[in-house]
Design an enzyme around this catalytic site. Sequence first.
Site, PDB file in Angstrom:
ATOM      1  CG  PHE A  27      38.584  44.525  49.990  1.00 59.72           C
ATOM      2  CD1 PHE A  27      37.504  45.114  50.635  1.00 59.72           C
ATOM      3  CD2 PHE A  27      39.672  45.335  49.645  1.00 59.72           C
ATOM      4  CE1 PHE A  27      37.494  46.477  50.920  1.00 59.72           C
ATOM      5  CE2 PHE A  27      39.673  46.687  49.925  1.00 59.72           C
ATOM      6  CZ  PHE A  27      38.585  47.270  50.550  1.00 59.72           C
ATOM      7  CB  THR A  67      42.473  31.916  47.726  1.00 60.21           C
ATOM      8  OG1 THR A  67      42.134  33.298  47.882  1.00 60.21           O
ATOM      9  CG2 THR A  67      42.718  31.598  46.250  1.00 60.21           C
ATOM     10  CB  ILE A 117      41.608  33.060  36.491  1.00 61.09           C
ATOM     11  CG1 ILE A 117      42.835  33.283  37.384  1.00 61.09           C
ATOM     12  CG2 ILE A 117      40.381  33.791  37.026  1.00 61.09           C
ATOM     13  CD1 ILE A 117      43.364  34.711  37.322  1.00 61.09           C
ATOM     14  CD  GLU A 134      47.169  34.266  46.244  1.00 61.12           C
ATOM     15  OE1 GLU A 134      47.302  34.859  47.335  1.00 61.12           O
ATOM     16  OE2 GLU A 134      46.475  33.245  46.108  1.00 61.12           O
ATOM     17  CB  THR A 174      48.151  47.622  42.207  1.00 60.23           C
ATOM     18  OG1 THR A 174      48.746  48.324  43.282  1.00 60.23           O
ATOM     19  CG2 THR A 174      49.237  46.775  41.551  1.00 60.23           C
ATOM     20  CG  ASP A 175      49.225  52.679  44.007  1.00 57.31           C
ATOM     21  OD1 ASP A 175      49.359  51.506  44.423  1.00 57.31           O
ATOM     22  OD2 ASP A 175      48.988  53.641  44.774  1.00 57.31           O
ATOM     23  CD  GLU A 176      51.682  47.673  46.396  1.00 49.99           C
ATOM     24  OE1 GLU A 176      52.629  46.880  46.366  1.00 49.99           O
ATOM     25  OE2 GLU A 176      50.926  47.798  47.364  1.00 49.99           O
ATOM     26  CE1 TYR A 202      49.049  42.357  44.248  1.00 51.00           C
ATOM     27  CE2 TYR A 202      50.046  44.436  44.897  1.00 51.00           C
ATOM     28  CZ  TYR A 202      48.963  43.726  44.403  1.00 51.00           C
ATOM     29  OH  TYR A 202      47.814  44.393  44.053  1.00 51.00           O
ATOM     30  CB  ALA A 244      57.478  41.801  40.028  1.00 50.48           C
ATOM     31  CB  SER A 245      52.966  38.903  40.107  1.00 48.93           C
ATOM     32  OG  SER A 245      52.162  39.489  41.114  1.00 48.93           O
ATOM     33  CE  LYS A 246      47.177  43.347  39.949  1.00 50.65           C
ATOM     34  NZ  LYS A 246      45.878  42.649  39.703  1.00 50.65           N
ATOM     35  CE  LYS A 261      45.973  42.603  51.359  1.00 48.10           C
ATOM     36  NZ  LYS A 261      44.903  42.471  50.393  1.00 48.10           N
ATOM     37  CG  ASP A 282      60.345  48.846  57.123  1.00 51.06           C
ATOM     38  OD1 ASP A 282      59.117  48.653  56.957  1.00 51.06           O
ATOM     39  OD2 ASP A 282      60.953  49.835  56.669  1.00 51.06           O
TER      40      ASP A 282
HETATM   41  P1  NAD Z   1      41.542  39.964  47.618  1.00 51.29           P
HETATM   42  O1  NAD Z   1      42.793  39.235  47.947  1.00 51.29           O
HETATM   43  O2  NAD Z   1      40.670  40.460  48.711  1.00 51.29           O
HETATM   44  O3  NAD Z   1      40.619  39.044  46.689  1.00 51.29           O
HETATM   45  C1  NAD Z   1      41.131  38.285  45.628  1.00 51.29           C
HETATM   46  C2  NAD Z   1      40.038  37.325  45.163  1.00 51.29           C
HETATM   47  O4  NAD Z   1      40.557  36.573  44.056  1.00 51.29           O
HETATM   48  C3  NAD Z   1      39.605  36.312  46.231  1.00 51.29           C
HETATM   49  O5  NAD Z   1      38.198  36.192  46.245  1.00 51.29           O
HETATM   50  C4  NAD Z   1      40.266  35.025  45.768  1.00 51.29           C
HETATM   51  O6  NAD Z   1      39.545  33.850  46.169  1.00 51.29           O
HETATM   52  C5  NAD Z   1      40.262  35.201  44.255  1.00 51.29           C
HETATM   53  N1  NAD Z   1      41.305  34.402  43.592  1.00 51.29           N
HETATM   54  C6  NAD Z   1      42.603  34.316  43.918  1.00 51.29           C
HETATM   55  N2  NAD Z   1      43.249  33.479  43.101  1.00 51.29           N
HETATM   56  C7  NAD Z   1      42.335  33.062  42.184  1.00 51.29           C
HETATM   57  C8  NAD Z   1      42.391  32.209  41.064  1.00 51.29           C
HETATM   58  N3  NAD Z   1      43.535  31.597  40.689  1.00 51.29           N
HETATM   59  N4  NAD Z   1      41.265  32.010  40.342  1.00 51.29           N
HETATM   60  C9  NAD Z   1      40.094  32.613  40.702  1.00 51.29           C
HETATM   61  N5  NAD Z   1      39.980  33.409  41.776  1.00 51.29           N
HETATM   62  C10 NAD Z   1      41.088  33.640  42.503  1.00 51.29           C
HETATM   63  O7  NAD Z   1      41.982  41.143  46.660  1.00 51.29           O
HETATM   64  P2  NAD Z   1      41.411  42.630  46.549  1.00 51.29           P
HETATM   65  O8  NAD Z   1      42.074  43.477  47.563  1.00 51.29           O
HETATM   66  O9  NAD Z   1      39.948  42.589  46.461  1.00 51.29           O
HETATM   67  O10 NAD Z   1      42.018  43.046  45.126  1.00 51.29           O
HETATM   68  C11 NAD Z   1      41.302  42.772  43.923  1.00 51.29           C
HETATM   69  C12 NAD Z   1      42.130  43.248  42.736  1.00 51.29           C
HETATM   70  O11 NAD Z   1      42.355  44.641  42.857  1.00 51.29           O
HETATM   71  C13 NAD Z   1      43.504  42.599  42.647  1.00 51.29           C
HETATM   72  O12 NAD Z   1      43.784  42.348  41.297  1.00 51.29           O
HETATM   73  C14 NAD Z   1      44.451  43.646  43.219  1.00 51.29           C
HETATM   74  O13 NAD Z   1      45.725  43.528  42.640  1.00 51.29           O
HETATM   75  C15 NAD Z   1      43.760  44.923  42.795  1.00 51.29           C
HETATM   76  N6  NAD Z   1      43.985  46.096  43.664  1.00 51.29           N
HETATM   77  C16 NAD Z   1      43.794  46.000  45.016  1.00 51.29           C
HETATM   78  C17 NAD Z   1      43.958  47.138  45.802  1.00 51.29           C
HETATM   79  C18 NAD Z   1      43.746  47.109  47.296  1.00 51.29           C
HETATM   80  O14 NAD Z   1      44.054  48.092  47.979  1.00 51.29           O
HETATM   81  N7  NAD Z   1      43.206  46.040  47.872  1.00 51.29           N
HETATM   82  C19 NAD Z   1      44.324  48.351  45.216  1.00 51.29           C
HETATM   83  C20 NAD Z   1      44.532  48.405  43.827  1.00 51.29           C
HETATM   84  C21 NAD Z   1      44.339  47.260  43.061  1.00 51.29           C
HETATM   85  O1  DAU Z   2      48.641  50.468  46.576  1.00 57.82           O
HETATM   86  C1  DAU Z   2      47.713  49.478  46.233  1.00 57.82           C
HETATM   87  C2  DAU Z   2      48.005  48.220  46.999  1.00 57.82           C
HETATM   88  O2  DAU Z   2      47.624  48.475  48.352  1.00 57.82           O
HETATM   89  C3  DAU Z   2      47.278  46.995  46.475  1.00 57.82           C
HETATM   90  O3  DAU Z   2      47.725  46.726  45.176  1.00 57.82           O
HETATM   91  C4  DAU Z   2      47.523  45.787  47.380  1.00 57.82           C
HETATM   92  O4  DAU Z   2      46.768  44.680  46.914  1.00 57.82           O
HETATM   93  C5  DAU Z   2      47.089  46.146  48.773  1.00 57.82           C
HETATM   94  O5  DAU Z   2      47.366  45.069  49.658  1.00 57.82           O
HETATM   95  C6  DAU Z   2      47.807  47.413  49.260  1.00 57.82           C
HETATM   96  O6  DAU Z   2      49.214  47.155  49.447  1.00 57.82           O
HETATM   97  P1  DAU Z   2      50.013  47.753  50.714  1.00 57.82           P
HETATM   98  O7  DAU Z   2      51.208  46.933  50.947  1.00 57.82           O
HETATM   99  O8  DAU Z   2      50.194  49.222  50.585  1.00 57.82           O
HETATM  100  O9  DAU Z   2      48.887  47.505  51.857  1.00 57.82           O
HETATM  101  P2  DAU Z   2      48.974  46.957  53.352  1.00 57.82           P
HETATM  102  O10 DAU Z   2      47.616  47.142  53.953  1.00 57.82           O
HETATM  103  O11 DAU Z   2      49.579  45.602  53.432  1.00 57.82           O
HETATM  104  O12 DAU Z   2      49.974  47.968  54.034  1.00 57.82           O
HETATM  105  C7  DAU Z   2      49.722  49.360  54.039  1.00 57.82           C
HETATM  106  C8  DAU Z   2      50.904  50.042  54.703  1.00 57.82           C
HETATM  107  O13 DAU Z   2      50.919  49.677  56.088  1.00 57.82           O
HETATM  108  C9  DAU Z   2      52.242  49.602  54.138  1.00 57.82           C
HETATM  109  O14 DAU Z   2      53.124  50.724  54.158  1.00 57.82           O
HETATM  110  C10 DAU Z   2      52.743  48.559  55.133  1.00 57.82           C
HETATM  111  C11 DAU Z   2      52.146  49.024  56.440  1.00 57.82           C
HETATM  112  N1  DAU Z   2      51.808  47.967  57.406  1.00 57.82           N
HETATM  113  C12 DAU Z   2      51.051  46.912  56.979  1.00 57.82           C
HETATM  114  C13 DAU Z   2      50.711  45.903  57.851  1.00 57.82           C
HETATM  115  C14 DAU Z   2      49.884  44.732  57.375  1.00 57.82           C
HETATM  116  C15 DAU Z   2      52.227  48.058  58.727  1.00 57.82           C
HETATM  117  O15 DAU Z   2      52.898  49.036  59.126  1.00 57.82           O
HETATM  118  N2  DAU Z   2      51.891  47.058  59.583  1.00 57.82           N
HETATM  119  C16 DAU Z   2      51.152  45.969  59.200  1.00 57.82           C
HETATM  120  O16 DAU Z   2      50.900  45.073  60.046  1.00 57.82           O
END
Ligand code: NAD
Ligand code: DAU
Length: 362
Positions: free
Chosen positions: A15, A39, A63, A87, A137-139, A163, A165-167, A202, A295
Amino acid sequence: MSQSDSILVTGGAGFIGSNYVLSWFAADRGPVVNLDLLTYAGNPANLASLEGDPRYTFVRGDICDAELVGSLLRRHRPRAIVHFAAESHVDRSIASPEAFIRTNVQGTFALLEQARAYWTSLSQADRAAFRFVHVSTDEVYGSLAPGDPAFSETTPYAPNSPYAASKAGSDHLARAYFHTFGLPVLTTNCSNNYGPFQFPEKLIPLMILNALEGKPLPVYGDGMNVRDWLYVKDHCAAIRTVLAEGRPGETYNVGGMSERANIDVVRTICDLVDEMRPTEVDAAPRRMLITYVEDRPGHDRRYAIDARKIKRELGWQPAEVFESGLRKTVRWYLENGDWVARVRTGAYREWIEKNYAARAVL
Ligand code: NAD
Ligand code: DAU
């Protein structure tokens, strides 16, 4: 041999990574090598517009594969690495944490090690110019109560999900490689992103598509968990800014100044879908599809980002406000039915079944 003008992006088919690569070329920057395992979350279709573009090289790989990463660095000699691969879905990390430890911790370690070996081989000038941007991430900061001050760069780490903890583990490794070896690492800790190409597991894309199709809208718990939403293109701009102007060894919090309760986000999506795709005259509004469900275990209550440092030091701030960004995002999903159909494979349907079928309705 000196460095090239290229950058190595990991996870560039996901994404945020794909939005980053597209916006990188739109801003007319240099060549990109994209290393992505593809993936379930990786989708080369996101970058189909780059097919045949000589500035873009795609490599399918892991990676964690140190040999592959090392050989890519030696061959392409990038001036920077921007590390997105991970992930990323919290619910999946609760169902099956192992892949998160492997990719997020071991994969980041493998990447840092190979980056260090490559960086050590560079001339002094190239070493000084090299950058490793670790996208996090802020998590990692845990959960806030209502009224608590927002997360700053000095907030202690308190990750609550596998998640997070791994980040957090990957952030600590990135930090250590700067402090111990001097590798020019910069870390960004960003809040929730939304926008085009987000996999519909998401919250926002899931709710848009379910609303469109008249399916239940599964809101976890009481719907009052708060997230700070940032339009993905603003996140990409922040990362470009950190890469160009950030100080090695520093961390930068990135946020949208858009705290919203989940239930309000879902209601707004319902209203936007009603407006853009009106239901039959006598059909109920999409808000009637909202269903409160069991929840998420350990569900963090609130995230909020204090993004004053990146604004003060680097001049970045979000351009998009949540309401306009959400409107663009809903429109994008409604207009890109082919993309949606292609990502909702058997694996996607299996996940939806696993995560929602047994969840009690409250
Ligand atoms: P995503 O899950 O959409 O994409 C992850 C990508 O990484 C995919 O293209 C997947 O194929 C690739 N990938 C996974 N495992 C791999 C491996 N072992 N080797 C090579 N490629 C691999 O994730 P995203 O939402 O685009 O998030 C990207 C980064 O930003 C992540 O590190 C995430 O922790 C961070 N982040 C995401 C958000 C959010 O809201 N989505 C917010 C803050 C930070
Ligand atoms: O804060 C940054 C993080 O935001 C990133 O590091 C993560 O990669 C990203 O997935 C996201 O994590 P969240 O857990 O906050 O996002 P998610 O979209 O899964 O959920 C957003 C909120 O909505 C959360 O409070 C859980 C809730 N939710 C989520 C889903 C999928 C629901 O209520 N129902 C749902 O079906």
